[in-house]
Structures are given as C-alpha cells and as structure tokens.
Scaffold this motif. Structure first.
Motif, PDB file in Angstrom:
ATOM      1  N   THR A 127       0.944  -1.183   0.134  1.00 27.42           N
ATOM      2  CA  THR A 127      -0.006  -0.052  -0.058  1.00 27.42           C
ATOM      3  C   THR A 127       0.900   1.440   0.047  1.00 27.42           C
ATOM      4  O   THR A 127       2.050   1.095   0.420  1.00 27.42           O
ATOM      5  CB  THR A 127      -0.880  -0.006   1.195  1.00 27.42           C
ATOM      6  OG1 THR A 127      -0.134   0.044   2.218  1.00 27.42           O
ATOM      7  CG2 THR A 127      -1.769  -1.334   1.239  1.00 27.42           C
ATOM      8  N   ASN A 128       0.171   2.401  -0.387  1.00 28.15           N
ATOM      9  CA  ASN A 128       0.849   3.602  -0.218  1.00 28.15           C
ATOM     10  C   ASN A 128       0.975   4.173   0.856  1.00 28.15           C
ATOM     11  O   ASN A 128       0.302   3.528   1.941  1.00 28.15           O
ATOM     12  CB  ASN A 128       0.053   4.813  -1.238  1.00 28.15           C
ATOM     13  CG  ASN A 128       0.347   4.407  -2.516  1.00 28.15           C
ATOM     14  OD1 ASN A 128       1.157   3.649  -3.225  1.00 28.15           O
ATOM     15  ND2 ASN A 128      -0.922   4.654  -3.355  1.00 28.15           N
ATOM     16  N   ARG A 129       1.793   5.226   1.359  1.00 26.50           N
ATOM     17  CA  ARG A 129       1.675   5.874   2.726  1.00 26.50           C
ATOM     18  C   ARG A 129       0.128   6.059   3.050  1.00 26.50           C
ATOM     19  O   ARG A 129      -0.603   6.547   2.318  1.00 26.50           O
ATOM     20  CB  ARG A 129       2.118   7.107   2.619  1.00 26.50           C
ATOM     21  CG  ARG A 129       3.824   6.813   2.695  1.00 26.50           C
ATOM     22  CD  ARG A 129       4.552   7.851   2.681  1.00 26.50           C
ATOM     23  NE  ARG A 129       6.037   7.538   2.743  1.00 26.50           N
ATOM     24  CZ  ARG A 129       6.989   8.398   2.223  1.00 26.50           C
ATOM     25  NH1 ARG A 129       6.652   9.644   1.911  1.00 26.50           N
ATOM     26  NH2 ARG A 129       8.230   8.181   1.917  1.00 26.50           N
ATOM     27  N   GLY A 130      -0.162   6.153   4.282  1.00 28.88           N
ATOM     28  CA  GLY A 130      -1.356   6.197   4.601  1.00 28.88           C
ATOM     29  C   GLY A 130      -2.493   4.953   4.768  1.00 28.88           C
ATOM     30  O   GLY A 130      -3.341   5.002   5.447  1.00 28.88           O
ATOM     31  N   GLY A 131      -2.045   3.676   4.134  1.00 33.97           N
ATOM     32  CA  GLY A 131      -2.687   2.688   4.088  1.00 33.97           C
ATOM     33  C   GLY A 131      -3.790   2.569   2.902  1.00 33.97           C
ATOM     34  O   GLY A 131      -4.130   3.300   2.323  1.00 33.97           O
ATOM     35  N   SER A 132      -3.999   1.415   2.838  1.00 36.69           N
ATOM     36  CA  SER A 132      -5.089   1.196   1.710  1.00 36.69           C
ATOM     37  C   SER A 132      -6.009  -0.153   2.480  1.00 36.69           C
ATOM     38  O   SER A 132      -5.417  -0.954   3.222  1.00 36.69           O
ATOM     39  CB  SER A 132      -4.586   0.694   0.695  1.00 36.69           C
ATOM     40  OG  SER A 132      -5.518   0.272  -0.266  1.00 36.69           O
ATOM     41  N   CYS A 173     -11.341  -1.329  -6.372  1.00 34.78           N
ATOM     42  CA  CYS A 173     -11.200  -0.866  -4.806  1.00 34.78           C
ATOM     43  C   CYS A 173      -9.819   0.315  -5.048  1.00 34.78           C
ATOM     44  O   CYS A 173     -10.152   1.489  -4.595  1.00 34.78           O
ATOM     45  CB  CYS A 173     -10.878  -1.671  -4.013  1.00 34.78           C
ATOM     46  SG  CYS A 173     -10.717  -1.097  -2.341  1.00 34.78           S
ATOM     47  N   ALA A 174      -8.870  -0.119  -5.769  1.00 37.90           N
ATOM     48  CA  ALA A 174      -7.658   0.917  -5.746  1.00 37.90           C
ATOM     49  C   ALA A 174      -7.973   2.164  -6.614  1.00 37.90           C
ATOM     50  O   ALA A 174      -7.686   3.150  -6.172  1.00 37.90           O
ATOM     51  CB  ALA A 174      -6.618  -0.029  -6.470  1.00 37.90           C
ATOM     52  N   ALA A 175      -8.988   1.935  -7.619  1.00 31.81           N
ATOM     53  CA  ALA A 175      -9.297   3.249  -8.367  1.00 31.81           C
ATOM     54  C   ALA A 175     -10.470   4.052  -7.520  1.00 31.81           C
ATOM     55  O   ALA A 175     -10.259   5.326  -7.604  1.00 31.81           O
ATOM     56  CB  ALA A 175      -9.930   2.784  -9.757  1.00 31.81           C
ATOM     57  N   LYS A 176     -11.238   3.216  -6.897  1.00 31.08           N
ATOM     58  CA  LYS A 176     -12.153   4.209  -5.972  1.00 31.08           C
ATOM     59  C   LYS A 176     -11.174   5.038  -5.116  1.00 31.08           C
ATOM     60  O   LYS A 176     -11.475   6.295  -4.626  1.00 31.08           O
ATOM     61  CB  LYS A 176     -13.139   3.365  -5.202  1.00 31.08           C
ATOM     62  CG  LYS A 176     -13.820   2.642  -6.132  1.00 31.08           C
ATOM     63  CD  LYS A 176     -15.046   1.941  -5.533  1.00 31.08           C
ATOM     64  CE  LYS A 176     -15.986   1.267  -6.548  1.00 31.08           C
ATOM     65  NZ  LYS A 176     -16.941   0.195  -5.944  1.00 31.08           N
ATOM     66  N   GLU A 177     -10.285   4.345  -4.417  1.00 24.75           N
ATOM     67  CA  GLU A 177      -9.433   5.009  -3.321  1.00 24.75           C
ATOM     68  C   GLU A 177      -8.589   6.046  -3.711  1.00 24.75           C
ATOM     69  O   GLU A 177      -8.389   7.154  -3.259  1.00 24.75           O
ATOM     70  CB  GLU A 177      -8.432   4.039  -2.784  1.00 24.75           C
ATOM     71  CG  GLU A 177      -9.059   3.238  -1.709  1.00 24.75           C
ATOM     72  CD  GLU A 177      -8.006   2.398  -0.590  1.00 24.75           C
ATOM     73  OE1 GLU A 177      -6.788   2.475  -1.152  1.00 24.75           O
ATOM     74  OE2 GLU A 177      -8.329   1.710   0.272  1.00 24.75           O
ATOM     75  N   LYS A 178      -8.077   5.782  -5.033  1.00 24.13           N
ATOM     76  CA  LYS A 178      -7.273   6.902  -5.823  1.00 24.13           C
ATOM     77  C   LYS A 178      -8.220   7.948  -6.186  1.00 24.13           C
ATOM     78  O   LYS A 178      -8.042   9.217  -5.918  1.00 24.13           O
ATOM     79  CB  LYS A 178      -6.634   6.466  -7.002  1.00 24.13           C
ATOM     80  CG  LYS A 178      -5.410   6.670  -7.534  1.00 24.13           C
ATOM     81  CD  LYS A 178      -4.820   6.210  -8.583  1.00 24.13           C
ATOM     82  CE  LYS A 178      -3.603   5.392  -8.464  1.00 24.13           C
ATOM     83  NZ  LYS A 178      -3.234   4.957  -9.652  1.00 24.13           N
ATOM     84  N   ALA A 236     -11.007   8.971  -4.639  1.00 22.05           N
ATOM     85  CA  ALA A 236     -11.383   9.694  -3.323  1.00 22.05           C
ATOM     86  C   ALA A 236     -10.044  10.474  -2.679  1.00 22.05           C
ATOM     87  O   ALA A 236     -10.476  11.546  -2.258  1.00 22.05           O
ATOM     88  CB  ALA A 236     -11.628   8.550  -2.249  1.00 22.05           C
ATOM     89  N   ALA A 237      -9.002   9.987  -2.837  1.00 20.60           N
ATOM     90  CA  ALA A 237      -7.677  10.808  -2.538  1.00 20.60           C
ATOM     91  C   ALA A 237      -7.624  11.893  -3.231  1.00 20.60           C
ATOM     92  O   ALA A 237      -7.224  13.084  -2.840  1.00 20.60           O
ATOM     93  CB  ALA A 237      -6.647   9.837  -2.514  1.00 20.60           C
ATOM     94  N   ALA A 238      -7.983  11.909  -4.712  1.00 28.11           N
ATOM     95  CA  ALA A 238      -7.589  13.013  -5.520  1.00 28.11           C
ATOM     96  C   ALA A 238      -8.665  13.916  -5.170  1.00 28.11           C
ATOM     97  O   ALA A 238      -8.449  15.322  -5.453  1.00 28.11           O
ATOM     98  CB  ALA A 238      -7.723  12.574  -7.170  1.00 28.11           C
ATOM     99  N   ALA A 239      -9.862  13.761  -4.847  1.00 29.19           N
ATOM    100  CA  ALA A 239     -11.378  14.562  -4.607  1.00 29.19           C
ATOM    101  C   ALA A 239     -10.754  15.355  -3.204  1.00 29.19           C
ATOM    102  O   ALA A 239     -11.222  16.496  -2.952  1.00 29.19           O
ATOM    103  CB  ALA A 239     -12.176  13.620  -4.619  1.00 29.19           C
ATOM    104  N   GLU A 240      -9.964  14.760  -2.263  1.00 31.85           N
ATOM    105  CA  GLU A 240      -9.640  15.366  -1.043  1.00 31.85           C
ATOM    106  C   GLU A 240      -8.737  16.810  -1.394  1.00 31.85           C
ATOM    107  O   GLU A 240      -8.096  17.149  -1.758  1.00 31.85           O
ATOM    108  CB  GLU A 240      -8.988  14.658  -0.185  1.00 31.85           C
ATOM    109  CG  GLU A 240     -10.104  13.719   0.439  1.00 31.85           C
ATOM    110  CD  GLU A 240      -9.547  12.755   1.260  1.00 31.85           C
ATOM    111  OE1 GLU A 240      -8.280  12.601   1.622  1.00 31.85           O
ATOM    112  OE2 GLU A 240     -10.293  11.603   1.609  1.00 31.85           O
TER     113      GLU A 240
END
Length: 114
Positions: free
Chosen positions: A89-94, A103-108, A110-114
C-alpha cells in the motif's frame, strides 16, 4: 602429439562413412513387418478422422448448452480483517487487496477529490 590427432581424424572419417549403414540397421520394427506397421498407421489415421470431429462437435454442444451457475458471495465478518498495513500500500494505508483494481481506483479517486 601428431599421432593422436591423425588417429582421431581417421576414426571420425570412418564413423561418418559408416553412419548411414548403422542408421539403417538401427531401425526397429517392434516385432512387426513394415506392411503391418503401414496398415496400423492407416487404421489410426481413419479413426482420428472420425474421432476428432466427434470430440469437437461434442465440445461445441456442451459449451452451447451449458448453464453457468452464479452464486452470491457472503460477506463474512472475518474475511476483510486488516490488523496491520499491507506491504504494497501507499503511505496512509489502503483497505484494498493487491489485485483489486476497482477498489484501488475508488481509493485513488477519493484521495484526488480531497
């Protein structure tokens, strides 16, 4: 030092001359005459000409009439337990598995939207 070289060359020439004759002698008939072997070969060719289309036809029939069973996955509580961060996982966990690309695309996203 010259004699072993000439002896080796002579032996090589002799074996090269005799190789075709030795190859003919080495043919094994496995207890049958060549006519019987040819008859058996023809028999198995004819059997193959019938069997291969039958197998292909049966395979097509099975694939066309096969019903695919779909099952629902039960969301058991113990399946997704993550007690420590996953090593890939990247920093910050997954919370995604290694090859769970959706799932990884959704997390990405969500991270880009923040």
């Amino acid at each position: 030092a010259e004699k072993p070289k000439s002896y080796m060359l002579s032996a090589l020439r002799t074996s090269a001359r005799k190789a075709p004759a030795l190859a003919r002698l080495g043919v094994r008939n496995f207890g049958h005459d060549p006519a019987h072997a040819a008859a058996e070969t023809d028999k198995w060719k004819k059997i193959s000409y019938v069997a291969i289309p039958c197998v292909v036809g049966y395979t097509c029939f099975v694939m066309a009439t096969m019903k695919h069973g779909h099952h629902e996955e039960v969301a058991y509580q113990y399946i997704g337990i993550r007690n420590k961060p996953l090593p890939w996982t990247n920093r910050g966990g997954s919370k995604c598995d290694l090859f769970d690309y959706k799932c990884a695309a959704k997390e990405k996203a969500a991270a880009a939207a923040e």
